[in-house]
Design a protein around this motif. Sequence first.
Motif, PDB file in Angstrom:
ATOM      1  N   THR A  79       0.851  -1.187   0.000  1.00 52.76           N
ATOM      2  CA  THR A  79       0.000   0.000   0.000  1.00 52.76           C
ATOM      3  C   THR A  79       0.888   1.239   0.000  1.00 52.76           C
ATOM      4  O   THR A  79       2.117   1.149   0.171  1.00 52.76           O
ATOM      5  CB  THR A  79      -0.913   0.043   1.233  1.00 52.76           C
ATOM      6  OG1 THR A  79      -0.117   0.349   2.394  1.00 52.76           O
ATOM      7  CG2 THR A  79      -1.620  -1.293   1.457  1.00 52.76           C
ATOM      8  N   SER A  80       0.269   2.394  -0.125  1.00 53.13           N
ATOM      9  CA  SER A  80       1.042   3.638  -0.100  1.00 53.13           C
ATOM     10  C   SER A  80       1.703   3.873   1.244  1.00 53.13           C
ATOM     11  O   SER A  80       2.693   4.604   1.338  1.00 53.13           O
ATOM     12  CB  SER A  80       0.146   4.825  -0.458  1.00 53.13           C
ATOM     13  OG  SER A  80      -0.256   4.758  -1.809  1.00 53.13           O
ATOM     14  N   HIS A 100       1.320   2.700  -8.448  1.00 52.10           N
ATOM     15  CA  HIS A 100       0.383   2.063  -7.513  1.00 52.10           C
ATOM     16  C   HIS A 100      -0.170   3.087  -6.522  1.00 52.10           C
ATOM     17  O   HIS A 100      -1.312   2.985  -6.076  1.00 52.10           O
ATOM     18  CB  HIS A 100       1.091   0.932  -6.783  1.00 52.10           C
ATOM     19  CG  HIS A 100       0.183   0.032  -6.005  1.00 52.10           C
ATOM     20  ND1 HIS A 100      -1.064  -0.353  -6.453  1.00 52.10           N
ATOM     21  CD2 HIS A 100       0.340  -0.558  -4.786  1.00 52.10           C
ATOM     22  CE1 HIS A 100      -1.641  -1.138  -5.554  1.00 52.10           C
ATOM     23  NE2 HIS A 100      -0.807  -1.272  -4.532  1.00 52.10           N
ATOM     24  N   HIS A 101       0.650   4.089  -6.194  1.00 52.27           N
ATOM     25  CA  HIS A 101       0.201   5.142  -5.279  1.00 52.27           C
ATOM     26  C   HIS A 101      -0.890   6.006  -5.901  1.00 52.27           C
ATOM     27  O   HIS A 101      -1.896   6.309  -5.246  1.00 52.27           O
ATOM     28  CB  HIS A 101       1.392   6.016  -4.883  1.00 52.27           C
ATOM     29  CG  HIS A 101       1.020   7.213  -4.061  1.00 52.27           C
ATOM     30  ND1 HIS A 101       0.517   7.118  -2.788  1.00 52.27           N
ATOM     31  CD2 HIS A 101       1.079   8.555  -4.353  1.00 52.27           C
ATOM     32  CE1 HIS A 101       0.284   8.333  -2.312  1.00 52.27           C
ATOM     33  NE2 HIS A 101       0.609   9.215  -3.232  1.00 52.27           N
ATOM     34  N   PRO A 104      -4.340   3.301  -6.718  1.00 48.63           N
ATOM     35  CA  PRO A 104      -4.361   2.148  -5.810  1.00 48.63           C
ATOM     36  C   PRO A 104      -5.422   1.121  -6.160  1.00 48.63           C
ATOM     37  O   PRO A 104      -5.280  -0.054  -5.800  1.00 48.63           O
ATOM     38  CB  PRO A 104      -4.633   2.788  -4.447  1.00 48.63           C
ATOM     39  CG  PRO A 104      -5.287   4.100  -4.758  1.00 48.63           C
ATOM     40  CD  PRO A 104      -4.669   4.561  -6.039  1.00 48.63           C
TER      41      PRO A 104
END
Length: 729
Positions: A79-80, A100-101, A104
Amino acid sequence: MPEHLPLAPAAPWVELVATTADWDAADPQLLRTMYAQLVWIRTFEQYVLDLAAAGLIHGPAHSSIGQEGGAVGSVLALTSADSVNGSHRGHHQFLAKALHHVAPAGLDPLTAPGDDVRDVLLKTLAEICGLDRGWTHGRGGSMHLQWKAAGAMGTNAIVGGGVPQAAGFAWSHRQDGTDAVSVTYFGDGAVNIGSTLETMNLAGAWALPVCFFIENNQYAVSTNVREATAEPRLSARGLGFNLASWKVDGMDPLAVHLAMTEAVEHMRSGKGPTVVEVDTYRFFHQNGGFAGSAFGYREKEEEKAWRARDPLTQVAEHLQRRGIMSAEATDEAVTRAKAVMEEVGSVVLEPLPGGKPGQRRIRPDEWPDPAWVDVGVRGDLSEFDDAPVVDPQGHAVAVQDTKFIDAVAGVMARRMETDEGVVVMGEDVHRLNGGTNGATRGLPDRFPGRILGTPISENAFAGLAGGIALDGRFTPVVEFMYADFMWVAADQLFNQIGKARHMYGGDGAVPLVLRSKVAMGTGYGSQHSMDPAGIFATAPGWRIVAPSTPYDYVGLMNAALRCQDPVVVLEHVDLYTSSGPGPVDDYDYCLPVGKAAVRREGADVTVISYLGMTPYVLEAVAEQDPENALDAEVIDLRWLDRASIDWETIEASITKTNQVLIAEQGAVGTSYGGWLADEIHRRFFDLLDAPVWRVTGAEASPSISKVLERAAIAQKDEVAAALAEIKGY
């Protein structure tokens, strides 16, 4: 005959293989996102290679083409809030985390990228090109990519250099009460680096939630992994430190994702660090767009075999097999990505005036301003705007006779009491009634979990503290038992911690205090006696503090702990048992950064000194023959780094005396006074009636022999001799 009892490692070690059933069970959105990330990263990397071939990339272009599966498969399990850092070959690691940030919920390979995705691509490209709109305004380039908001804490040009910092991120996550984890990416070459192995041990001992992610791409430049180690299954390293370890095919992104999901769950549940080794392959040479076979260290057949297992091809085939995307759609995704990269590139590139068709150049207004070259080496000290800063001269609070070491322990206790973010670490600091000198006396019981006794691994725990500082939630205080040990941790101190603020753009704080003692005169010999001030003064980024009284120690340590730059606080063993003025009950005041103390006023000569040499100077001045005495003004520098020298006080003194003596104990070869004398000559040449005089130790390091040790260092007698020589000049 002796009996041989087989032993088994305490930690699990498995090889994970993804089956067709795993691919069939995978969420279609996960596979689409996986493919989208692979396509974007591959397209980006090829675009960078094209620019490099055209001479538009200054410096290396370490392509990750072929290795994208490991980065994408692992990052999609994060995750971030989780932190990552990476290696010099880190474009794919950084892009996977950044994409991905901003997305998400996942990316779709056929959906036009939004502004946030385009911005990631543009800023990363600009950074690699060395341009102002890059993440760190072009200072980091290809090898130093950082976006802390995304949890991308920085890629690193030193092999294995970022590994200890990742342990620091993990410690901060756990100390802050979160379940976030840290992942450090490095290659097969870094597996044999001392900082990597030291950190594995430290992380295991402290059960930190950090994953050691090994991208085994088979070659460290041109040296095959089997040439470099007798155990090429590199995840075996984890077993020696009781770390749960996975080995997986890095060309299979789903297998990586499944292994990483298990590793992340292991760490989030508090079971400690992990190792994930992925076997992968870089399709090109160490740097640039040529195949390794072009340089003779790889065979074309080997390269062909690895290319046949391209992670993009594998994911595309499974998408097509499951009917999630058609062959035309997977091809279209690549075509679209290439078009977007051309659009992104056009923001920073333009046709070369007068050039051939297709020739381009960097737009001139994209370059950083050259005047910005030194901005951000250190911070602007705005953190002192509301600090209880007192007058640098005299005593601004009530004082009493105080043992120096009691001031050391007292101010640390006060700061730990008022700031829960302060944490102390070092060898034996948690035992022996306050460490080897009593600096942490009483603190382990008062502040459990914040006085951390470390293994004898200076590189690892200094780097871990650097990671804590970069994370920003806590302020680490690191104790090195002797200053000489700084050279054991030289990479972390000088390449990493000292350069971090400037290298990553100048804005990021690095609040870290390094305490270390100078022990010349104690009989500990050549490897436990040095004064490091002269070498630290040549290293960018550090501030240097040298207190000579208990009162100064309290005010300067408070300033060091408030400062958002790394500060080395030098302590002399001669002073620990001495007594002098120290605060009665006020341990909160700060002495101002960059202000020296005038210990004695005079009119004939300015004597500049610091740390344990200052008392010797004052003694030598006081014991002069009254009939032939020089009226010496004695300046105790307090702050020694280039940015913090009190030139105003020095100039005012030289204006009166017109001559200078610099007195220090340390060896002439690493002399602090050498550069200081040079700078005084340059600044105040017209005020001087004679060249700057100097007192230093000998060339040799101090020996064990009491007689030879005394001959190697400077004390009162050497200052007295220099004053007599100046008098007769």
